[in-house]
Design an enzyme around this catalytic site. Structure first.
Site, mmCIF file in Angstrom:
data_model
loop_
_atom_site.group_PDB
_atom_site.id
_atom_site.type_symbol
_atom_site.label_atom_id
_atom_site.label_comp_id
_atom_site.label_asym_id
_atom_site.label_seq_id
_atom_site.Cartn_x
_atom_site.Cartn_y
_atom_site.Cartn_z
ATOM 1 C CD GLU A 185 28.755 30.680 74.640
ATOM 2 O OE1 GLU A 185 27.734 30.924 73.962
ATOM 3 O OE2 GLU A 185 29.818 31.322 74.509
ATOM 4 C CG HIS A 254 31.612 40.730 79.149
ATOM 5 N ND1 HIS A 254 30.422 41.292 78.766
ATOM 6 C CD2 HIS A 254 32.024 39.970 78.104
ATOM 7 C CE1 HIS A 254 30.141 40.904 77.526
ATOM 8 N NE2 HIS A 254 31.088 40.097 77.114
#
Lengths: 453, 332
Positions: A185, A254
């Protein structure tokens, strides 16, 4: 081909992940000329077990009829186009299959959830699309329109997208423009910014905005600041998009809402749509925008369907909120998934004769203070809904702005309904309590109206 | 807007052409000298309090950017760290605007809003100027990605130091650059100041090995060695061969920034003796080969000093930004 198969997946773990692992049954074409058709009859019902090759439905045009087969064994999770629906465009999703061996109870849970996710589905069938389809259409349309637009992220190509947003894009646009990235990322966000410096229009997908934390440096230090630091010489036309916010049973790392983090940063625009039409119109606008745009989607909305936009080239202005429901007594301000909760709360209060005005912010930066102030001037009361944490949140910001700019209009303290000030718990009962609910909004509204709980 | 860039390069990149001259030894000498004198002047202005914050000088490393600029085509993109005044000059940015940015003036390259570390000259294909250590590697890969996407034959030359080489995003970037065979050359300016670096020759040239990125260790104090290795790596990238790493062994003569007294440098005097000053080295070559005489070199020095003096003068007298500029250039 009636059904598009998704690649091999690991066995789904949670109802939401099961939805992710679904296969969409698409409206087939009887001939190359066929543009749309009618769904004549469903031979299977939601929750039914289907085997590969089994007939699911019959479709017809004025020329012929055809059967739609299941390409995958599994459970018919959801019927998107009801029996009798007409003018369904070719390649529109008409049903969802969860492949594999699901137990009866979990498939039932899935169907129930699908139903819960789609309030008002019983209404007469209008052209409707899911948020997922809307996003996909926006990407495809903008990629057709501008050769500089490309999509890059994890599993966006071969795997058709972790949440199927990019389904079909690889087939149409090829691997040059639909780029599967490694799980990096930090660097692929930077790569996107560099490509934007060179004049391309990258759409960078984060499989989840949780993972964008690794990329925060490039989002904040490279994307947001370069225009300013260059004295206006170099702009960064990039979109960072993906699901943000709560997700069922995935625990603290998450399932977080980072809206306030991004909305804090000058140099970014931040968008968080609720409806499919807004998702489409705002994503198209974001891709065309010369500035970096953070596009916050919500996993719980992907499968929800809404009236499809009517215009061919549907654009929604970034920075404009939408009064979703008019009301005179109190203002609810929400965005993304929270709008659905606010609408339900408004319906419940309406039964008691209290009419709430529901504002869907749609854009979190720049905030549409004009719409907010106009509504609060009318109602004198305000409840702000968000999944994020209370401290330094979107609600905290709006509350402060109302205090500064609308103090005399307020008849009660501004109330916030937020996520609990804790990391997201895993246990089902705790998780439920950590997230804002319709009941919380109703309770906050009653308090602001000085009514008994 | 950057009204700032008061004198954009006239027609193409005329300033770059002037900077490189004919690419002969005397022109190269002059180019390196310009960077050296510019940095010395920046040091003086810092000492006078005209330049604030950080100011990272390139003194000692001039041969690297000049050699790479000679190896590259005009349209190839350069991107670097905060230690980039040399890169700016070598790409053809106006020395006056660069110096005025350091003094935080309206006539600065970023209209006074960027500072020493944050300058960009996209019209010269120079993309900054990045204050976060290692950021330019991923950003540079993005420039190279755009080149590959368009198939326009351009190459990105990406500079970072031995310190940045330890950043995680370098590994991530190497992986993507190798996987997609991006047209990029990673120039690691190893001035051996990084705490924890082994100093062992070649250890950074091997950083790309795990990704099958070839690497070379180059004498970064020799402009010719840099130019030759740079040309090979750039050609490889341009012809679809993918990225390479060039580890430039170099010496930074000053501290990390001017706020750094560089006490740790003193024990390295012996090291400096092994790596002669690139400008002195070229000067000796020019004189011993009779390419120019002392008199010409003196005139060149005077010419360079005049350019730098003019830049300093401009940077000292350009007005500060307007108060209204505070709120512009946040969004378009």
């Amino acid at each position: 081909m009636a059904t598009q198969k998704t690649p091999e997946q690991t066995l789904p773990q949670t109802p939401h992940e099961m939805i992710d692992a679904t296969v969409y049954v698409l409206m087939p074409a009887l001939s190359p000329e066929m543009k749309s058709g009618k769904l004549a009859k469903w031979l299977k019902r939601e929750g039914d077990r289907v085997e590969a090759g089994e007939i699911l439905a019959e479709i017809e045009t004025d020329k012929a009829t055809m059967e739609v087969e299941a390409a995958e064994s599994g459970v018919l999770l959801r019927i998107l186009a009801p029996e009798g629906a007409e003018n369904i465009a070719v390649n529109t999703s008409i049903a969802v299959i969860a492949p594999g061996d699901l137990s009866a109870s979990s498939s039932l849970a899935l169907c129930t959830q699908a139903a819960d996710d789609a309030p008002g589905e019983e209404e007469e069938f209008l052209p409707r699309i899911t948020v997922r389809e809307a996003l996909r259409e926006a990407l495809a349309e903008e990629m057709r329109r501008d050769a500089n637009v490309f999509v890059l992220g994890e599993e966006v190509g071969d795997s058709q997208g972790a949440f199927r947003i990019t389904q079909g894009l690889l087939q149409e646009f090829g691997a040059r423009r639909v780029v599967d990235s490694p799980i990096s990322e930090h660097a692929f966000a930077g790569l996107g910014v560099g490509a934007a410096m060179a004049g391309l229009r990258p759409v960078i997908e984060f499989m989840s905005f949780n993972f964008a934390m690794q990329a925060m440096d490039h989002i904040v230090n490279s994307a947001a600041k370069t225009l300013y630091m260059s004295g206006g010489a170099l702009n960064i036309p990039i979109v960072f998009r993906g699901p943000n916010g709560s997700r069922a049973r995935v625990g603290a790392q998450h399932a977080q809402d980072f809206s306030a983090w991004f909305a804090h940063i000058p140099g970014l625009k931040v968008v968080a749509p609720y409806t499919a039409a807004d998702a489409k119109g705002l994503l198209k606008a974001a891709i065309r925008d010369p500035n970096p745009v953070i596009f916050l989607e919500h996993e719980k909305l992907y499968g929800q369907s809404f009236p499809a936009p009517r215009e061919k080239d549907h654009l929604v202005e970034i920075g404009a909120a939408n009064i979703f429901r008019a009301g005179r007594d109190i203002t609810f301000i929400a965005f993304s998934h929270g709008v659905g909760l606010a609408l339900k709360a408004a319906e419940r209060l309406s039964e008691e004769g209290i009419e709430a005005e529901v504002i869907d912010l749609r854009t979190l930066r720049p905030l549409d203070m004009k719409t907010i102030l106009g509504s609060v001037a009318k109602t004198g009361r305000c409840v702000i809904v968000e999944e994020g944490w209370p401290q330094g949140g979107i609600g905290a910001e709006i509350s402060a702005r109302l205090m500064e700019e609308a103090f005399d209009d307020l008849d009660a303290p501004v109330a916030r309904v937020t996520g609990r000030d804790v990391p997201m718990p895993y246990a089902a009962n705790l998780e439920k309590r950590a997230l804002p609910t319709e009941a919380d909004i109703v309770a906050a509204a009653r308090k602001a109206l000085y009514l008994k709980a | 807007m950057a009204a700032a860039n008061l004198a954009p390069p006239e027609g193409g990149n005329a300033r770059l052409a002037a900077f490189l001259g004919d690419g002969d030894d005397v022109s190269i000498y002059r180019a390196m000298l310009l960077i050296r004198r510019f940095e010395e002047k920046a040091g003086q202005l810092f000492g006078m309090g005209l330049i604030g914050g950080f100011c990272h000088l390139y003194i000692g490393q001039e041969a690297i950017v000049v050699g790479m600029r000679l190896a590259a085509r005009e349209s190839d993109q350069f991107i670097a760290s905060y230690r980039h005044h040399g890169q700016l000059l070598a790409c053809g940015a106006d020395p006056r605007a660069v110096m005025a940015e350091m003094t935080g003036r309206r006539g600065g390259l970023s209209a006074g809003k960027g500072g020493s570390m944050h300058m960009f000259a996209p019209e010269c294909d120079y993309y900054g100027g990045h204050g976060i250590v290692g950021a330019q590697a991923s950003l540079g890969a993005g420039l190279a990605f755009a080149n590959a996407y368009r198939g326009d034959g351009r190459v990105c030359v990406c500079f970072f130091g031995d310190g940045a080489a330890d950043q995680g995003q370098i590994a991530e970037t190497f992986q993507m650059a190798a996987h997609w065979r991006l047209p990029i050359v990673f120039v690691i300016e190893n001035n051996r100041a990084q705490p924890g670096g082994t100093g062992e020759p070649g250890y950074l040239a091997r950083r790309g090995a795990a990704f099958d990125i070839p690497g070379e260790t180059i004498d970064g104090m020799s402009v010719e060695a840099v130019r030759e290795a740079g040309a090979r790596a750039i050609e490889r990238a341009r012809s679809g061969g993918g990225p390479s790493v060039l580890e430039m062994r170099t010496e930074r003569y000053r501290g990390h920034s001017l706020a750094d007294p560089a006490k740790y440098r003193r024990k390295d005097e012996a090291r400096a003796a092994q790596a002669p000053d690139p400008i002195e080295r070229l000067r000796e070559k020019i004189l011993s080969n009779g390419l120019a005489d002392e008199d010409l070199l003196k005139r060149l020095d005077a010419q360079v000093r005049s350019i730098v003096g003019e830049a300093a003068e401009y940077a000292s007298h350009s007005p500060e930004p307007n108060a209204a500029d505070l709120d512009t250039d946040v969004l378009i």
